[in-house]
Motif scaffolding. Structure first.
Motif, PDB file in Angstrom:
ATOM      1  N   LEU A  67       0.857  -1.194   0.000  1.00 41.90           N
ATOM      2  CA  LEU A  67       0.000   0.000   0.000  1.00 41.90           C
ATOM      3  C   LEU A  67       0.886   1.235   0.000  1.00 41.90           C
ATOM      4  O   LEU A  67       1.637   1.461   0.948  1.00 41.90           O
ATOM      5  N   ILE A  68       0.801   2.026  -1.053  1.00 41.54           N
ATOM      6  CA  ILE A  68       1.637   3.222  -1.156  1.00 41.54           C
ATOM      7  C   ILE A  68       0.749   4.438  -1.342  1.00 41.54           C
ATOM      8  O   ILE A  68      -0.238   4.398  -2.080  1.00 41.54           O
ATOM      9  N   PRO A 117       4.423   3.416   5.648  1.00 41.24           N
ATOM     10  CA  PRO A 117       4.254   4.830   6.045  1.00 41.24           C
ATOM     11  C   PRO A 117       4.026   5.715   4.828  1.00 41.24           C
ATOM     12  O   PRO A 117       4.508   5.415   3.731  1.00 41.24           O
ATOM     13  N   GLY A 118       3.295   6.797   4.999  1.00 42.74           N
ATOM     14  CA  GLY A 118       3.042   7.732   3.901  1.00 42.74           C
ATOM     15  C   GLY A 118       4.337   8.339   3.404  1.00 42.74           C
ATOM     16  O   GLY A 118       5.217   8.694   4.194  1.00 42.74           O
ATOM     17  N   MET A 145      -1.883   1.789  -5.096  1.00 41.94           N
ATOM     18  CA  MET A 145      -1.617   3.204  -4.846  1.00 41.94           C
ATOM     19  C   MET A 145      -2.876   3.866  -4.288  1.00 41.94           C
ATOM     20  O   MET A 145      -3.862   4.036  -4.989  1.00 41.94           O
ATOM     21  N   MET A 146      -2.819   4.218  -3.005  1.00 39.39           N
ATOM     22  CA  MET A 146      -3.968   4.834  -2.337  1.00 39.39           C
ATOM     23  C   MET A 146      -3.965   6.338  -2.583  1.00 39.39           C
ATOM     24  O   MET A 146      -2.972   7.017  -2.308  1.00 39.39           O
ATOM     25  N   TYR A 245      -8.886   5.098  -5.347  1.00 39.86           N
ATOM     26  CA  TYR A 245      -9.330   6.392  -4.800  1.00 39.86           C
ATOM     27  C   TYR A 245     -10.259   6.157  -3.615  1.00 39.86           C
ATOM     28  O   TYR A 245     -11.331   5.557  -3.771  1.00 39.86           O
ATOM     29  N   ASN A 246      -9.847   6.614  -2.439  1.00 36.74           N
ATOM     30  CA  ASN A 246     -10.638   6.485  -1.215  1.00 36.74           C
ATOM     31  C   ASN A 246     -11.447   7.781  -0.970  1.00 36.74           C
ATOM     32  O   ASN A 246     -11.203   8.797  -1.615  1.00 36.74           O
TER      33      ASN A 246
END
Length: 365
Positions: A67-68, A117-118, A145-146, A245-246
């Protein structure tokens, strides 16, 4: 002048230079230098100071998804929804400071999901914990990719740029180029197609810039200068990526419709549990995994515990998955499924398996 300053100087010169036929050769050499400095920046010499603290975790399961995204886009919330792992989620940035692994059980496969981590702008140059995050991302089979649906499109462009700078190529295949360094004989250059972006002179100059004076180059597709530099460096990772896309519950229907129609894009809401099932389906599809069932002689197939293998796996790969000594004792295999002309079909080690095939291995007497 340090490496960072040299990189900035070359980037400025590339942006100043007009792109046309006359400057193509000059730009190619600049890009080769830029790629070389970036490699030096990310992989410093062994004697260059104390070792930094890493946070990679052991690779487990049948596949790994990373998760990036930028801070506070919902990575930890998604991990909590899809796995039984708890990752601290907060309304402030940099809630997650280390790599948190979770396990997804889907279609009989164990998939490792990493909450990283972000990363911030400039991560490819080592800002924040960017270098460690990207190093872990390189080991993944799929990058998720978040992105925040309420923010501008620039966030996706910036993340792609950061990953591109460290040698991660998203949704691209390795260029069809044969390249081998030799001990002597100079540089041999051939191509089977008409080249519009590179020529023999440019290839020679790029190779000399990397101090390669003896090599064999055969180009089988019309590649760019950047793609040829990737082949020479040999450390590029070609990874599938899904753009997720959240926070779609906070945007208009018109904007949601526009985002949903973009290629390799999925729209979700972690807060309201929207579209997470479809996200799992797409992740499974992009991982290219197959489920194969085994069968003992005179018994029904074991449909409870299937074997998970990569798409394109042969009978030999399946034998290794069952037991490493099985190939040495292999006589033939019987296959039931879509990969055969008739059921059952007697096959050898090179037979390519398809999803939900049933295999029975016959050993030597």
């Amino acid at each position: 002048m340090g490496i960072l300053e040299k990189i900035q100087e070359i980037e400025k010169e590339i942006s100043r230079t007009q792109k046309n036929k006359a400057t193509e050769y000059h730009l190619g050499l600049l890009k080769a230098k830029l790629a070389r400095y970036r490699v030096q920046l990310l992989e410093p010499s062994k004697g260059g100071g104390a070792k930094g603290e890493g946070f990679d975790v052991m690779k487990s399961g049948d596949a790994r998804i990373a998760l990036i995204g930028f801070p506070s886009v919902g990575k930890s919330t998604l991990l909590n929804h899809l796995t039984k792992t708890h990752s601290e989620a907060g309304a402030y940035e940099f809630t997650t400071l280390t790599c948190i692994p979770g396990k997804i059980e889907y279609n009989g496969a164990n998939i490792q999901l990493l909450d990283l981590p972000g990363i911030i702008e400039g991560a490819s140059q080592g800002k924040g914990r960017g270098r460690q995050v990207i190093a872990v991302a390189k080991t993944a089979d799929l990058i998720l990719m978040m992105l925040d649906a309420t923010k501008s499109r620039q966030q996706r462009v910036l993340l792609e740029r950061e990953l591109e700078a460290v040698g991660i190529r998203l949704n691209k295949a390795r260029p069809n180029v044969y390249f081998k360094i030799k001990k002597g004989g100079g540089i041999g250059f051939n191509s089977t197609v008409r080249l519009t972006h590179v020529n023999a002179q440019m290839v020679y100059q790029i190779l000399h810039d990397y101090k390669i004076f003896n090599a064999e180059v055969l180009i089988r597709e019309d590649i760019t200068v950047d793609e040829f530099i990737d082949i020479v460096l040999g450390n590029r990772k070609y990874i599938n990526c899904i753009y997720c896309y959240n926070k779609i519950d906070s945007i208009t229907l018109e904007e949601l419709d526009r985002l949903a129609k973009e290629p390799k894009t999925i729209v979700i809401s972690c807060e309201m549990n929207l579209n997470l099932d479809y996200l799992m389906e797409e992740m499974w599809k992009h991982l290219n995994l197959l489920r194969v069932y085994t069968k003992k002689r005179g018994e029904y197939p074991d449909f409870e515990t299937g074997l998970i293998v990569r798409n394109g796996a042969t009978v030999e790969h399946v034998c290794h998955a069952i037991h490493r000594s099985l190939v040495a004792e292999f006589r033939y295999a019987l296959i039931w499924g879509t990969s055969t002309k008739h059921n059952p079909q007697r096959v050898g080690l090179s037979h390519v398996m398809e999803n939900e095939d049933v295999i029975q291995v016959v050993k030597k007497k």
